[in-house]
Design a protein around this motif. Structure first.
Motif, PDB file in Angstrom:
ATOM      1  N   ARG A 127      53.072  44.814  28.997  1.00  0.00           N
ATOM      2  CA  ARG A 127      52.011  43.751  28.740  1.00  0.00           C
ATOM      3  C   ARG A 127      52.142  42.910  27.529  1.00  0.00           C
ATOM      4  N   LEU A 128      52.345  41.687  27.530  1.00  0.00           N
ATOM      5  CA  LEU A 128      52.435  40.694  26.580  1.00  0.00           C
ATOM      6  C   LEU A 128      51.167  40.023  26.161  1.00  0.00           C
ATOM      7  N   SER A 129      50.979  39.979  24.837  1.00  0.00           N
ATOM      8  CA  SER A 129      49.721  39.171  24.406  1.00  0.00           C
ATOM      9  C   SER A 129      49.973  38.288  23.435  1.00  0.00           C
ATOM     10  N   VAL A 133      46.194  34.923  25.720  1.00  0.00           N
ATOM     11  CA  VAL A 133      46.681  35.121  27.083  1.00  0.00           C
ATOM     12  C   VAL A 133      47.484  36.445  27.043  1.00  0.00           C
ATOM     13  N   TYR A 134      47.449  36.873  28.134  1.00  0.00           N
ATOM     14  CA  TYR A 134      48.331  37.934  28.594  1.00  0.00           C
ATOM     15  C   TYR A 134      49.227  37.846  29.720  1.00  0.00           C
ATOM     16  N   LEU A 135      50.273  38.707  29.739  1.00  0.00           N
ATOM     17  CA  LEU A 135      51.021  38.616  30.842  1.00  0.00           C
ATOM     18  C   LEU A 135      51.382  40.098  31.273  1.00  0.00           C
ATOM     19  N   GLN A 136      51.086  40.557  32.125  1.00  0.00           N
ATOM     20  CA  GLN A 136      51.226  41.936  32.819  1.00  0.00           C
ATOM     21  C   GLN A 136      52.432  41.772  33.619  1.00  0.00           C
ATOM     22  N   MET A 137      53.631  42.437  33.174  1.00  0.00           N
ATOM     23  CA  MET A 137      54.701  42.642  33.903  1.00  0.00           C
ATOM     24  C   MET A 137      55.032  43.921  34.574  1.00  0.00           C
ATOM     25  N   ASN A 138      55.237  43.687  35.834  1.00  0.00           N
ATOM     26  CA  ASN A 138      55.429  45.233  36.598  1.00  0.00           C
ATOM     27  C   ASN A 138      56.626  45.115  37.344  1.00  0.00           C
ATOM     28  N   SER A 139      57.242  46.212  37.499  1.00  0.00           N
ATOM     29  CA  SER A 139      58.393  46.335  38.519  1.00  0.00           C
ATOM     30  C   SER A 139      59.763  45.480  37.880  1.00  0.00           C
ATOM     31  N   LEU A 140      59.688  45.721  36.496  1.00  0.00           N
ATOM     32  CA  LEU A 140      60.784  44.929  35.870  1.00  0.00           C
ATOM     33  C   LEU A 140      62.252  44.989  36.187  1.00  0.00           C
ATOM     34  N   LYS A 141      62.848  44.193  36.195  1.00  0.00           N
ATOM     35  CA  LYS A 141      64.328  44.178  36.621  1.00  0.00           C
ATOM     36  C   LYS A 141      65.131  43.697  35.564  1.00  0.00           C
ATOM     37  N   PRO A 142      66.378  44.162  35.470  1.00  0.00           N
ATOM     38  CA  PRO A 142      67.513  43.843  34.417  1.00  0.00           C
ATOM     39  C   PRO A 142      67.466  42.068  34.171  1.00  0.00           C
TER      40      PRO A 142
END
Length: 121
Positions: free
Chosen positions: A19-21, A78-87
């Protein structure tokens, strides 16, 4: 002067989440667009997701269903929730906001310094 400070990047395994902020500070009258972009060396910076005040939320096709952008009620973080991350998601992630400062009649595009996200086992 307006400053955007990002946090939350790092190293994560494939399939993991981050999760980025990004918090805005300074002489801010209003913010009407908040977004996240990413860039890998040798390539152009690309849109990840964007929120428009009173308008739509947009995602790049490759991020739909995996990434989610959100903001706080004060419209300064602002936030960015990142799931199922890939290379392939490995990149420097930048936040961007359209900011109107006190004493100004225009919104100015403002960028954060970037935060590295590395997806690797």
């Amino acid at each position: 002067q307006v400053q955007l400070v990002e946090s939350g990047g790092g190293l994560v395994q494939p399939g993991g989440s981050l999760r980025l902020s990004c918090a805005a500070s300074g002489s801010i009258f209003s913010i009407n667009v908040m977004g996240w972009y990413r860039q890998v060396p040798g390539k152009q910076r690309e849109l990840v997701a964007r929120i428009v005040r009173g308008g739509p939320t947009n995602y790049a096709d490759s991020m739909k269903g995996r990434f989610s952008i959100s903001r706080n009620n004060a419209w300064n973080t602002v936030y960015l929730q990142m799931n199922s991350l890939k290379p392939d998601d490995t990149a420097v992630y930048y936040c961007q906001m359209a900011v109107r400062q006190y004493g100004s009649a225009v919104y100015k595009e403002t960028w954060g310094q970037g935060t590295q996200v590395t997806v690797s086992s």
